[in-house]
Structures are given as structure tokens and as C-alpha cells.
Design a protein around this motif. Structure first.
Motif, PDB file in Angstrom:
ATOM      1  N   UNK A  48     -10.495  -0.178   1.065  1.00 50.71           N
ATOM      2  CA  UNK A  48      -9.050  -0.089   0.885  1.00 50.71           C
ATOM      3  C   UNK A  48      -8.312  -1.142   1.701  1.00 50.71           C
ATOM      4  N   UNK A  49      -7.384  -1.839   1.045  1.00 47.64           N
ATOM      5  CA  UNK A  49      -6.454  -2.735   1.726  1.00 47.64           C
ATOM      6  C   UNK A  49      -5.255  -1.895   2.157  1.00 47.64           C
ATOM      7  N   UNK A  50      -5.487  -1.001   3.114  1.00 46.21           N
ATOM      8  CA  UNK A  50      -4.481  -0.033   3.510  1.00 46.21           C
ATOM      9  C   UNK A  50      -3.410  -0.607   4.423  1.00 46.21           C
ATOM     10  N   UNK A  51      -2.234   0.018   4.391  1.00 48.34           N
ATOM     11  CA  UNK A  51      -1.089  -0.334   5.234  1.00 48.34           C
ATOM     12  C   UNK A  51      -0.560  -1.737   4.963  1.00 48.34           C
ATOM     13  N   UNK A  52      -0.647  -2.166   3.713  1.00 49.80           N
ATOM     14  CA  UNK A  52      -0.144  -3.488   3.352  1.00 49.80           C
ATOM     15  C   UNK A  52       0.876  -3.399   2.223  1.00 49.80           C
ATOM     16  N   UNK A  53       0.424  -3.331   0.978  1.00 47.98           N
ATOM     17  CA  UNK A  53       1.383  -3.317  -0.118  1.00 47.98           C
ATOM     18  C   UNK A  53       2.042  -1.954  -0.307  1.00 47.98           C
ATOM     19  N   UNK A  54       1.600  -0.949   0.420  1.00 48.17           N
ATOM     20  CA  UNK A  54       2.316   0.335   0.391  1.00 48.17           C
ATOM     21  C   UNK A  54       3.250   0.483   1.590  1.00 48.17           C
ATOM     22  N   UNK A  55       3.225  -0.487   2.518  1.00 47.50           N
ATOM     23  CA  UNK A  55       4.126  -0.452   3.667  1.00 47.50           C
ATOM     24  C   UNK A  55       5.559  -0.714   3.212  1.00 47.50           C
ATOM     25  N   UNK A  56       6.532  -0.273   4.015  1.00 50.82           N
ATOM     26  CA  UNK A  56       7.924  -0.506   3.639  1.00 50.82           C
ATOM     27  C   UNK A  56       8.808  -0.619   4.868  1.00 50.82           C
ATOM     28  N   UNK A  57       9.940  -1.263   4.676  1.00 46.55           N
ATOM     29  CA  UNK A  57      10.982  -1.335   5.693  1.00 46.55           C
ATOM     30  C   UNK A  57      12.276  -0.846   5.054  1.00 46.55           C
ATOM     31  N   UNK A  58      12.811   0.249   5.590  1.00 47.80           N
ATOM     32  CA  UNK A  58      14.052   0.833   5.073  1.00 47.80           C
ATOM     33  C   UNK A  58      13.970   1.154   3.586  1.00 47.80           C
ATOM     34  N   UNK A 103     -17.764  -4.414  -3.392  1.00 49.50           N
ATOM     35  CA  UNK A 103     -17.596  -4.852  -4.775  1.00 49.50           C
ATOM     36  C   UNK A 103     -16.353  -4.282  -5.437  1.00 49.50           C
ATOM     37  N   UNK A 104     -15.640  -3.423  -4.707  1.00 52.94           N
ATOM     38  CA  UNK A 104     -14.397  -2.831  -5.209  1.00 52.94           C
ATOM     39  C   UNK A 104     -13.358  -2.864  -4.098  1.00 52.94           C
ATOM     40  N   UNK A 105     -12.136  -3.226  -4.451  1.00 50.36           N
ATOM     41  CA  UNK A 105     -11.034  -3.181  -3.496  1.00 50.36           C
ATOM     42  C   UNK A 105      -9.909  -2.345  -4.097  1.00 50.36           C
ATOM     43  N   UNK A 106      -9.514  -1.328  -3.367  1.00 56.62           N
ATOM     44  CA  UNK A 106      -8.354  -0.518  -3.754  1.00 56.62           C
ATOM     45  C   UNK A 106      -7.140  -1.059  -3.016  1.00 56.62           C
ATOM     46  N   UNK A 107      -6.089  -1.341  -3.766  1.00 52.66           N
ATOM     47  CA  UNK A 107      -4.868  -1.891  -3.195  1.00 52.66           C
ATOM     48  C   UNK A 107      -3.757  -0.863  -3.360  1.00 52.66           C
ATOM     49  N   UNK A 108      -3.488  -0.054  -2.333  1.00 58.67           N
ATOM     50  CA  UNK A 108      -2.378   0.892  -2.423  1.00 58.67           C
ATOM     51  C   UNK A 108      -1.062   0.119  -2.540  1.00 58.67           C
ATOM     52  N   UNK A 109      -0.175   0.579  -3.424  1.00 56.76           N
ATOM     53  CA  UNK A 109       1.092  -0.104  -3.679  1.00 56.76           C
ATOM     54  C   UNK A 109       2.239   0.904  -3.697  1.00 56.76           C
ATOM     55  N   UNK A 110       3.319   0.580  -3.006  1.00 59.79           N
ATOM     56  CA  UNK A 110       4.561   1.351  -3.120  1.00 59.79           C
ATOM     57  C   UNK A 110       5.612   0.507  -3.832  1.00 59.79           C
ATOM     58  N   UNK A 111       6.520   1.179  -4.520  1.00 62.75           N
ATOM     59  CA  UNK A 111       7.588   0.509  -5.270  1.00 62.75           C
ATOM     60  C   UNK A 111       8.967   0.893  -4.733  1.00 62.75           C
ATOM     61  N   UNK A 121      12.152  -0.378   1.305  1.00 67.95           N
ATOM     62  CA  UNK A 121      11.787  -1.509   0.459  1.00 67.95           C
ATOM     63  C   UNK A 121      10.367  -1.954   0.807  1.00 67.95           C
ATOM     64  N   UNK A 122       9.492  -2.123  -0.193  1.00 64.40           N
ATOM     65  CA  UNK A 122       8.125  -2.554   0.084  1.00 64.40           C
ATOM     66  C   UNK A 122       8.106  -3.849   0.899  1.00 64.40           C
ATOM     67  N   UNK A 123       7.227  -3.879   1.906  1.00 60.90           N
ATOM     68  CA  UNK A 123       7.079  -5.056   2.761  1.00 60.90           C
ATOM     69  C   UNK A 123       5.685  -5.041   3.366  1.00 60.90           C
ATOM     70  N   UNK A 124       4.852  -5.985   2.970  1.00 57.50           N
ATOM     71  CA  UNK A 124       3.442  -5.924   3.357  1.00 57.50           C
ATOM     72  C   UNK A 124       3.191  -6.155   4.844  1.00 57.50           C
ATOM     73  N   UNK A 125       4.175  -6.669   5.572  1.00 55.37           N
ATOM     74  CA  UNK A 125       4.004  -6.887   7.009  1.00 55.37           C
ATOM     75  C   UNK A 125       4.787  -5.883   7.850  1.00 55.37           C
ATOM     76  N   UNK A 126       5.436  -4.905   7.216  1.00 58.01           N
ATOM     77  CA  UNK A 126       6.339  -3.993   7.924  1.00 58.01           C
ATOM     78  C   UNK A 126       5.606  -3.091   8.911  1.00 58.01           C
TER      79      UNK A 126
END
Length: 387
Positions: free
Chosen positions: A37-47, A74-82, A49-54
Motif C-alpha cells: 500500500x502507498x498509504x498516507x499519500x493520495x488519501x491525505x488531505x489539508x482542510x 507485484x501489486x500496489x494499492x493506491x488509496x485515494x481521497x476526493x 482537499x486532497x494533498x499527497x504531502x499533507x
């Protein structure tokens, strides 16, 4: 995860499993291998709004994904918030810059031949600023309209990607209370899954035959496989090119048991499994027999009917500051989850939140793209049977 008996309602209406269905399910699980899992990146947010470095992580790079692949995953899960990057109704347009960045990160893995899972992650947490996918809200008509429009856009964006891209309906969706499922909340979760399947299937390109990953109550094994209200969605818009009797739906669960070892931030429980040397440091439950029983339940409820199971998150936090032997037990835990899942026909995806040191799940340093816990990686590859 977010930072900081076995009867299944609706299953009888599905096409009975065949040898073809089970073969298809076992093949995709074998091909996915070990996941990360690429956790705490594309599901992160600031106020909101999604922000991969927040949440303290650096911008995701191709070099990091290449290091993950080189480690054997061989598999990467990319959690995403909108979240608030979804505009107002009735169109609920997702920010084009955010969708483009999601696609760029997906391509880092997809273009290297890896399987990629993307989901809708933080939008269903009441504790996340800007969340809206709330199953016990009174605004279900609005929620379902937004959900449908969002997945229509996401699926259209990726319509030409082949079966290495898997879409996941949601993350740990529940009412926020850690107890038995409630109604109508569970019925709404079932509705979200049905909207997801219908919307993706009709979005064009390869979506009509794509593998889709759905989750029950809080990705909990017992509340998904047991008689608590979970209903499998119908797949009426699936491509006719998919062989009759073959499923293209997977079931998502997470595994962090026992929590006092895997996730509780204290130094009380630091050891796990039959090799533990200090009984006072080992949980009184959640050992190998429990793990076996839980994954066997998923096998007997879903896998035998042609629905692959994905343990989309598992892992244990670093408590080596309390017990110098802790990382050995973290490795034992990871190996056991992966090996037991393989035994019962399930794929596994380790939860890495990018944090190293006390209470971190990290296996890599994302700034330097280097391995931090080779022992745990070795255990995962041993469990899945990879060199």
C-alpha cells in the motif's frame, strides 16, 4: 486504514461457480503476488482537499515505485481521497488536476507491469475533513448521486487500462461505531457497491470486463462473511466476452488482529505467534489458529464460489523501542498472514503508511527510496512463495 455464519444475503441469486470461475479467481490472485500500500499519500488531505504531502510524506516518485517493484512486490494499492475536489451537483465534477495526478501515480506502477488498485478512501470517514460518503446520513439521495458521478469520471479516465488496473468501491465504510452492523447503514453500503459496479461497467472501454473490488462493513471479515446484512452486487452490465459463470468481482477485507499487537500504540503487547518467548508480551487471542479460521471463512463463503478475496490491508506497527525482538514478530505476523491467505486463495496487500520508527508501518524510506525493513519484506516474499 486512515492516518494520524457464513450465509451471505443475495449470494444464492448469483450464477453458481464453475471450474472456470475458480480457475479465473485463482489465476488473478497468483498473478497479483505480494502487494504493498502507498498509504498516507493520495488519501491525505489539508482542510478537506486532497494533498499527497499533507501528512508528512514527500511527493510520490517513479524511483520509489521502482524500489517497491525491485523488492518483489507485484501489486500496489493506491488509496485515494476526493473530498472537496468534487465540485457541486448535479455534475459533481472532480478537479481535473487531481484526476491527472492520480493517473500519473497510477502510471508509475502500471507502466512497470504491476497490478494497481485505486479506491475511494477517506471520503467515508466521519473524522476526515470534507468527508461525505456517510452511510448513516439522512442525505442518501445526494450521497448516491455524488458517488455515481464520481465513479463515472474515475472509470472513464481509466477505461483503456487493461486488467492490471483494479477499481475498489470504498475503504473502511461503516457508521464509525466498532460494534455489530446497523441498519439502514449496511443497506446503504450495499447500495454503494451496486452503484459502483453498474457505473463502472457502463463507463466504456475495458471497464465492462474489469476486476472490481468491493467491501462489506468496515472491511471486517466476520461482518462480511457472516449473516449481518452484506449483499453481493449483481453484475448485469458485465461484458458478454466474460465466460458464463466466471466472476469479475473480488471481496475486500482487512486484517489487523490482534489489534493490541498490530495497531495499539503502547508497549504492552510486542510479540506474536508460536515463537513468542514472553507470554506476558503476547496477546491472549488472535494467534495462528484465529488467522486460519478467519481466512478459511472467507474461502468457504466467497472463494469457492469464484469470488477472489483480497486482504487489502494488514501489518503491525513498530514497537521495537519497547522490545528489541519486536521486528522479528512483525515479520512472523506478515509471513503468516500472507502464507495463510495463499493457502485459502486470497491476495494480500501490506499496509505501509510511510512512517518509520516507533509505531510506524513503513518498509521503505520514501525520501531516499530505500528499504528500511528487509526482514519483513523477506518474510512477505517467503509467505507468498517468491524468491
Amino acid at each position: 486504514m486512515v492516518a494520524a455464519a457464513a450465509s451471505v444475503c443475495g449470494l444464492a441469486s448469483q450464477t453458481p461457480a464453475t471450474a472456470t470461475a475458480q480457475s479465473s479467481a485463482s489465476q488473478i490472485v497468483a498473478d497479483m503476488g505480494a502487494g504493498w500500500n502507498l498509504g498516507n499519500q493520495l488519501e491525505a488531505n489539508a482542510n478537506g482537499y486532497p494533498s499527497e504531502t499533507a501528512w508528512g510524506q514527500p511527493t510520490v516518485t517513479q524511483a520509489l515505485i521502482d524500489k517497491v517493484k525491485a523488492a518483489g512486490f507485484r501489486t500496489i494499492r493506491i488509496p485515494v481521497s476526493y473530498l472537496r475536489d468534487i465540485g457541486p451537483g448535479p455534475d459533481y465534477t472532480i478537479s481535473s488536476s487531481w484526476l491527472n495526478r492520480i493517473q500519473q501515480v497510477v502510471n508509475y506502477a502500471y507502466n512497470r507491469g504491476l497490478y494497481v488498485l485505486i479506491n475511494m478512501h477517506g471520503d467515508g470517514y466521519k473524522t476526515v475533513n470534507g468527508s461525505w460518503l456517510i452511510c448513516d446520513s439522512s442525505s442518501q439521495a445526494t450521497i448516491k448521486a455524488r458517488y455515481q458521478k464520481a465513479w463515472q469520471q474515475i472509470a472513464s479516465k481509466f477505461q483503456n487500462y487493461d486488467q492490471h488496473l483494479i477499481l475498489e468501491s470504498m475503504n473502511e465504510e461503516f457508521d464509525g461505531q466498532y460494534g455489530r452492523p446497523t441498519q439502514p447503514c449496511y443497506s446503504n453500503i450495499n447500495s454503494y457497491n451496486q452503484i459502483f459496479v453498474d457505473t463502472v461497467r457502463k463507463a466504456g472501454g475495458n471497464n465492462a470486463s474489469r476486476w472490481l473490488l468491493i467491501a462489506g462493513w468496515n472491511t471486517n471479515i466476520d461482518y462480511t462473511a457472516g449473516n449481518y446484512g452484506f449483499t453481493l452486487p449483481t453484475d448485469r452490465y458485465r461484458s458478454p466476452s466474460v465466460p458464463a459463470g466466471e466472476q469479475r468481482i473480488m471481496i475486500s477485507v482487512h486484517y489487523y488482529s490482534p489489534w493490541d499487537f498490530a495497531g495499539e500504540e503502547s508497549g504492552a503487547i510486542t510479540q506474536w505467534g508460536r515463537a513468542a518467548t514472553n507470554p506476558s508480551k503476547k496477546s491472549t487471542w488472535g494467534q495462528e489458529d484465529y488467522l486460519d479460521s478467519e481466512l478459511k471463512t472467507m474461502h468457504d463463503t466467497f472463494v469457492v464460489k469464484g469470488y477472489p478475496v483480497v486482504v487489502g490491508e494488514y501489518g503491525a506497527i513498530d514497537k521495537s523501542s519497547f522490545d528489541s525482538s519486536n521486528n522479528r514478530y512483525r515479520a512472523d505476523f506478515a509471513r503468516a498472514v500472507v502464507a495463510t491467505a495463499k493457502k485459502y486463495g486470497a491476495a494480500t496487500v501490506y499496509w505501509d503508511n510511510g512512517a518509520n520508527g516507533q509505531y510506524g508501518f513503513g518498509l521503505f524510506d520514501r525520501r531516499s527510496s530505500t528499504v528500511t525493513h528487509q526482514g519483513i519484506i523477506d518474510a512477505i516474499m517467503s509467505g507468498v512463495g517468491s524468491k
